[in-house]
Design a protein around this motif. Structure first.
Motif, PDB file in Angstrom:
ATOM      1  N   ALA A  86      37.577  89.656  79.624  1.00 47.01           N
ATOM      2  CA  ALA A  86      36.566  90.278  80.561  1.00 47.01           C
ATOM      3  C   ALA A  86      36.011  88.543  80.789  1.00 47.01           C
ATOM      4  O   ALA A  86      35.623  88.053  81.925  1.00 47.01           O
ATOM      5  N   PHE A  87      35.795  87.658  79.190  1.00 44.88           N
ATOM      6  CA  PHE A  87      35.295  86.660  79.494  1.00 44.88           C
ATOM      7  C   PHE A  87      36.437  85.631  79.975  1.00 44.88           C
ATOM      8  O   PHE A  87      35.495  84.456  81.170  1.00 44.88           O
ATOM      9  N   LEU A  88      36.955  85.452  79.771  1.00 49.79           N
ATOM     10  CA  LEU A  88      38.435  84.726  80.264  1.00 49.79           C
ATOM     11  C   LEU A  88      38.457  84.896  81.831  1.00 49.79           C
ATOM     12  O   LEU A  88      39.358  83.668  82.166  1.00 49.79           O
ATOM     13  N   GLU A  89      38.917  85.834  82.391  1.00 52.30           N
ATOM     14  CA  GLU A  89      38.776  86.377  83.791  1.00 52.30           C
ATOM     15  C   GLU A  89      37.563  85.197  84.323  1.00 52.30           C
ATOM     16  O   GLU A  89      37.829  85.269  85.718  1.00 52.30           O
ATOM     17  N   GLY A  90      35.893  85.825  83.759  1.00 47.78           N
ATOM     18  CA  GLY A  90      34.819  84.669  83.890  1.00 47.78           C
ATOM     19  C   GLY A  90      35.233  83.284  84.591  1.00 47.78           C
ATOM     20  O   GLY A  90      34.661  82.853  85.185  1.00 47.78           O
ATOM     21  N   VAL A  91      36.096  82.956  83.878  1.00 50.49           N
ATOM     22  CA  VAL A  91      36.430  81.158  83.510  1.00 50.49           C
ATOM     23  C   VAL A  91      37.176  81.339  84.846  1.00 50.49           C
ATOM     24  O   VAL A  91      37.025  79.909  85.330  1.00 50.49           O
ATOM     25  N   VAL A  92      38.517  81.337  84.904  1.00 49.50           N
ATOM     26  CA  VAL A  92      39.192  81.521  85.450  1.00 49.50           C
ATOM     27  C   VAL A  92      38.136  81.280  87.169  1.00 49.50           C
ATOM     28  O   VAL A  92      38.700  80.844  88.215  1.00 49.50           O
ATOM     29  N   ASP A  93      37.714  82.812  86.893  1.00 43.11           N
ATOM     30  CA  ASP A  93      37.273  83.264  88.697  1.00 43.11           C
ATOM     31  C   ASP A  93      36.010  81.660  88.817  1.00 43.11           C
ATOM     32  O   ASP A  93      35.811  81.259  90.237  1.00 43.11           O
ATOM     33  N   GLY A  94      35.543  81.286  87.862  1.00 38.08           N
ATOM     34  CA  GLY A  94      34.293  80.421  87.864  1.00 38.08           C
ATOM     35  C   GLY A  94      35.165  78.913  88.249  1.00 38.08           C
ATOM     36  O   GLY A  94      34.313  78.048  89.099  1.00 38.08           O
ATOM     37  N   THR A 131      35.029  75.735  73.741  1.00 38.59           N
ATOM     38  CA  THR A 131      36.432  75.507  73.600  1.00 38.59           C
ATOM     39  C   THR A 131      37.484  76.220  74.595  1.00 38.59           C
ATOM     40  O   THR A 131      38.778  75.643  74.814  1.00 38.59           O
ATOM     41  N   ALA A 132      36.877  77.780  74.132  1.00 39.05           N
ATOM     42  CA  ALA A 132      38.160  78.916  75.011  1.00 39.05           C
ATOM     43  C   ALA A 132      37.696  78.279  76.754  1.00 39.05           C
ATOM     44  O   ALA A 132      39.135  78.027  77.444  1.00 39.05           O
ATOM     45  N   ALA A 133      37.089  78.197  77.445  1.00 38.50           N
ATOM     46  CA  ALA A 133      37.048  77.768  78.688  1.00 38.50           C
ATOM     47  C   ALA A 133      37.536  76.517  79.082  1.00 38.50           C
ATOM     48  O   ALA A 133      38.272  76.169  79.696  1.00 38.50           O
ATOM     49  N   ILE A 134      37.753  75.198  78.134  1.00 37.87           N
ATOM     50  CA  ILE A 134      38.073  74.052  78.297  1.00 37.87           C
ATOM     51  C   ILE A 134      39.134  74.140  77.865  1.00 37.87           C
ATOM     52  O   ILE A 134      40.672  74.075  78.515  1.00 37.87           O
ATOM     53  N   ALA A 135      40.089  75.166  76.804  1.00 35.43           N
ATOM     54  CA  ALA A 135      41.322  75.440  76.727  1.00 35.43           C
ATOM     55  C   ALA A 135      42.122  75.968  77.854  1.00 35.43           C
ATOM     56  O   ALA A 135      42.754  76.015  78.642  1.00 35.43           O
ATOM     57  N   ALA A 136      41.025  77.061  78.851  1.00 37.71           N
ATOM     58  CA  ALA A 136      41.450  77.617  79.786  1.00 37.71           C
ATOM     59  C   ALA A 136      41.667  76.965  80.942  1.00 37.71           C
ATOM     60  O   ALA A 136      42.349  76.653  82.549  1.00 37.71           O
TER      61      ALA A 136
END
Length: 288
Positions: free
Chosen positions: A185-193, A257-262
């Motif tokens: 869910a967090f990574l889905e938000g990162v992509v939508d961001g 770190t996860a958001a930058i990797a995404a």
């Protein structure tokens, strides 16, 4: 008064809501203590300084952070970027001959207080290269461009404060009580961001509840991902080739770190406390 790296002295990282006191001897921390006596909880700063000395030793003291702001002890001037350790040391605000406040750093559009010590300390200690993009997650997230070991430019994003406000007030508050981790869910938000349509994406949290397309247990992680993802996408686009380092503890650091990797980049996590100590030592050693 001259504070050198081989002296014993006290350093205080004094923020808005918290502070951390360090007793430093021969370049090493021998005692540290964190409390909630940030500047908004203090009215008698001279008395607080005396109380710190009573607990940690009657030593010279270097203060950094919001203690030098208009809500702190006294207003320390901003040093204009680009700024290095020597610039901070040359512009210290002297309360008395044993108590000094480190100035903040400014650009034509932004200001910082306290973060500058960590940023320059990370370079001084060799934790990061002299040319890099450094991020300090938090209530007001700082993104600093370092050039030849100096703070060349920076941007502040109210990422953490916006998340806290959304959790506490307004339409989405009742949905945002779940745990925030680097989940799907967090990574889905990162992509939508990355779409940079933050206001509409945030309302989508409400719509997902009404349509039954996302469990409320995931809503907080998604919202955090949206905010961090939007912040990260904007900053990385402005620095496409710079190596990235995160000055933070693991909780927020892992999210960034996860958001930058995404976003197709990588970042190394740096201990922000170690960076502060290195920075305050460098400032102390440069005092004329």
């Amino acid at each position: 008064m001259v504070v050198r790296m081989d002296d014993a002295f006290l350093a205080v990282d004094w923020g808005t809501t918290n502070r951390r006191v360090y007793r430093i001897e021969n370049g090493a921390v021998v005692r540290t203590e964190r409390d909630e006596r940030g500047v908004t909880a203090v009215t008698d700063f001279a008395g607080e300084a005396a109380a710190i000395r009573a607990r940690f030793g009657d030593l010279p003291m270097l203060l950094a952070g919001m203690v030098g702001s208009n809500i702190g002890w006294r207003v320390a001037p901003y040093v204009p970027a680009p700024a290095g350790v020597s610039d901070l040391a040359a512009t210290l605000l002297r309360i008395d001959d044993r108590t000094m406040i480190v100035p903040g750093v400014s650009t034509s559009t932004d200001v910082m207080r306290g973060e500058e010590v960590q940023l320059l300390g990370a370079v001084t200690a060799g934790l990061v290269p002299g040319d890099a993009l450094l991020v300090q997650p938090g209530t007001h997230c700082k993104w600093a461009v370092m050039v030849e070991g100096r703070i060349a430019d920076f941007t502040t994003a109210m990422t953490g404060e916006l998340f806290a406000l959304l959790r506490a007030h307004g339409l989405l508050a009742a949905q945002l009580h779940g745990e925030v981790t680097t989940s799907s869910a967090f990574l889905e938000g990162v992509v939508d961001g990355k779409r940079r349509d933050l206001a509409a994406s945030l309302f989508g949290i409400r719509a997902a509840k009404m349509l039954g397309t996302r469990d409320d247990a995931d809503a907080a992680a998604y919202a955090s991902g949206l905010l961090i993802g939007s912040d990260v996408a904007a900053r990385l686009a402005a620095a496409p080739d710079a190596p990235i380092f995160i000055l933070s503890g693991p909780e927020l650091g892992n999210l960034y770190t996860a958001a930058i990797a995404a976003n197709g980049r990588s970042a190394a996590l740096i201990d922000s406390h170690a960076a502060f100590v290195a920075g305050i030592l460098a400032v102390g050693a440069a005092i004329a």
